[in-house]
Design a protein around this motif. Structure first.
Motif, mmCIF file in Angstrom:
data_model
loop_
_atom_site.group_PDB
_atom_site.id
_atom_site.type_symbol
_atom_site.label_atom_id
_atom_site.label_comp_id
_atom_site.label_asym_id
_atom_site.label_seq_id
_atom_site.Cartn_x
_atom_site.Cartn_y
_atom_site.Cartn_z
ATOM 1 N N ASP A 237 67.849 -2.710 -41.996
ATOM 2 C CA ASP A 237 68.770 -3.828 -42.164
ATOM 3 C C ASP A 237 70.067 -3.385 -42.827
ATOM 4 O O ASP A 237 71.133 -3.928 -42.560
ATOM 5 C CB ASP A 237 68.107 -4.921 -43.002
ATOM 6 C CG ASP A 237 66.914 -5.549 -42.296
ATOM 7 O OD1 ASP A 237 66.893 -5.502 -41.048
ATOM 8 O OD2 ASP A 237 66.011 -6.051 -42.985
ATOM 9 N N GLN A 238 69.970 -2.412 -43.743
ATOM 10 C CA GLN A 238 71.134 -1.900 -44.446
ATOM 11 C C GLN A 238 71.057 -0.372 -44.456
ATOM 12 O O GLN A 238 69.956 0.190 -44.518
ATOM 13 C CB GLN A 238 71.195 -2.417 -45.886
ATOM 14 C CG GLN A 238 71.265 -3.923 -46.032
ATOM 15 C CD GLN A 238 71.347 -4.339 -47.485
ATOM 16 O OE1 GLN A 238 72.408 -4.266 -48.073
ATOM 17 N NE2 GLN A 238 70.237 -4.779 -48.055
ATOM 18 N N LEU B 210 71.427 1.285 -49.688
ATOM 19 C CA LEU B 210 71.571 -0.123 -50.038
ATOM 20 C C LEU B 210 70.197 -0.813 -50.022
ATOM 21 O O LEU B 210 69.351 -0.476 -49.184
ATOM 22 C CB LEU B 210 72.525 -0.808 -49.062
ATOM 23 C CG LEU B 210 73.960 -0.254 -49.008
ATOM 24 C CD1 LEU B 210 74.810 -1.085 -48.064
ATOM 25 C CD2 LEU B 210 74.587 -0.202 -50.389
ATOM 26 N N GLN C 105 75.076 5.183 -45.854
ATOM 27 C CA GLN C 105 76.350 4.525 -46.140
ATOM 28 C C GLN C 105 77.501 5.509 -46.272
ATOM 29 O O GLN C 105 78.573 5.297 -45.742
ATOM 30 C CB GLN C 105 76.245 3.676 -47.412
ATOM 31 C CG GLN C 105 77.485 2.811 -47.620
ATOM 32 C CD GLN C 105 77.384 1.944 -48.845
ATOM 33 O OE1 GLN C 105 76.794 2.336 -49.844
ATOM 34 N NE2 GLN C 105 77.964 0.764 -48.769
#
Length: 394
Positions: free
Chosen positions: A5-6, A10, A109
């Motif tokens: 999802d992230q 995160l 990220q």
């Protein structure tokens, strides 16, 4: 590899700091760590040069408490460091897990997160200790620990006087004594108590008198100097302390205050009697080396008032005394290289020494540095007592 999802890592590691709302415990802060990536130990740098360790559970969550010891109103930045598993230690591992460069951002990220081994997060801590506070901590020292007392008094301009008193509940009141006096020059205060009783719980009491007539009384948490053995002799002027061997203290004599008047034609005299004096006696110390002998004399001859401290289970009482005649005898007079000595010291016991009986800490050079003319002093220091209680250091 399938994107979550992230992207990793995160949600980021988070730190929350919450100070206690209890008036007597406002310096205590609870740290809560969330979003950790694995179970283990996280370290919170509290912002005042110290740290606290927090255990994270399987969800990466943990809490811990810490009491800030620097009194006053301060803002700190606390930073937590927690371990996290390294996803891609090499480029080859990243290539095997993610086929296309264009979609790396869906999985990780930033580039720094690919081989990240720890995470950090910060939080602001506002420590509000109220209008005044008092801390006492045992500080390691040789040959015996001393107690560090830190106080903070807010609104310095409203203070007319303050004092710090040592209270020893187990001492039966005999050892309760004011150890420091101050005036309106207040704020952050740090003093050392080198005369606290050993092996006994001690409480320090801060009493503040303000211009509007209100009196505040604040007490420290109970504190104890533990783990000491033997006897210690302290010069009450310099706080110099030596470990001593008390060979004998055979007698204590309390002299009577009385006058006997004989009356004509009357067999029994008239006796005018008052209370007995505090006992006097003789201490006999044993020293085995030149260094021990010199250290003993360094305390006995320095200020003439000394403190003999022992353990609570000792048959020798903790005693303040004025030093009288000193007689030194050689234990082995026939041996020219033997340093063993018996040092007999005549002593007059005295009550615990309050702050008002201590040597004046104000010198003429300090007075001259603050007031250029004599006639300027009364505006700030109306009496000699006010001047004796003045603390040039704040």
């Amino acid at each position: 590899m399938v994107a979550g999802d992230q992207p990793w890592p995160l949600p980021r590691l988070a730190l929350e700091a919450k100070t206690s709302a209890t008036p007597d415990d406002r310096a205590t802060t609870t740290f809560t760590v969330t979003n950790g990536k694995q179970a283990g130990k996280a370290t919170v740098a509290t912002g005042d040069g110290r740290s606290v360790e927090i255990t994270l559970d399987a969800t990466g969550t943990g809490t811990g408490t810490y009491q800030y010891s620097d009194p006053g109103h301060h803002t700190y930045t606390a930073t937590v460091t927690a371990p996290c598993p390294v996803l891609y230690a090499t480029w080859q591992l990243l290539e095997r897990a993610i086929d296309l460069w264009s979609v790396v951002g869906e999985f990780v990220q930033t580039w720094a997160d690919t081989d990240r081994a720890t995470e950090t997060a910060s939080a602001t801590v506002d420590v509000d200790v109220g209008p005044a506070t008092l801390w006492a901590t045992v500080t390691p020292d040789q040959p015996v620990p001393h107690i560090q007392i830190d106080a903070w008094i807010g609104d310095a301009g409203t203070v007319t006087a303050w004092q710090i008193e040592r209270v020893a509940p187990q001492g039966g009141g005999d050892q309760n004594v004011p150890i420091y006096l101050g005036d309106k020059s207040s704020g952050a205060i740090s003093i050392e108590d080198h005369e606290a009783p050993l092996g006994q719980t001690v409480i320090y009491r801060l009493t503040i008198t303000r211009k509007n007539g209100t009196v505040q009384i604040i007490e420290s948490s109970p504190i104890l100097i533990d783990g000491t053995r033997g006897c210690f002799l302290t010069d009450t002027t310099s706080a110099a302390t030596v470990a001593v061997t008390l060979r004998a203290w055979a007698e204590r004599t309390s002299k009577a205050r009385q006058s006997v008047l004989t009356v004509l034609n009357r067999p029994d005299p008239v006796v005018l009697s008052d209370i007995h004096t505090i006992p006097e006696g003789k201490w006999v110390f044993l020293t085995r080396t030149q260094a021990e002998l010199e250290a003993l004399y360094g305390v006995l001859l320095a200020g003439r008032l000394v403190l003999l401290r022992t353990q609570p289970d000792s048959a020798i009482r903790t005693t303040y005394a004025a030093v009288g005649d000193i007689t030194e005898s050689r234990l082995y007079p026939e041996l020219g290289d033997a340093w063993e000595r018996l040092v007999e010291v005549e002593v007059q016991e005295v009550a615990p020494i309050p702050a008002t009986a201590r040597a004046l800490r104000v010198g003429w050079d300090q007075v001259a540095a603050n007031w250029a003319r004599w006639d300027a002093i009364p505006a700030d220091m109306p009496t000699w007592l006010d001047l004796s209680r003045w603390n040039p250091e704040g």
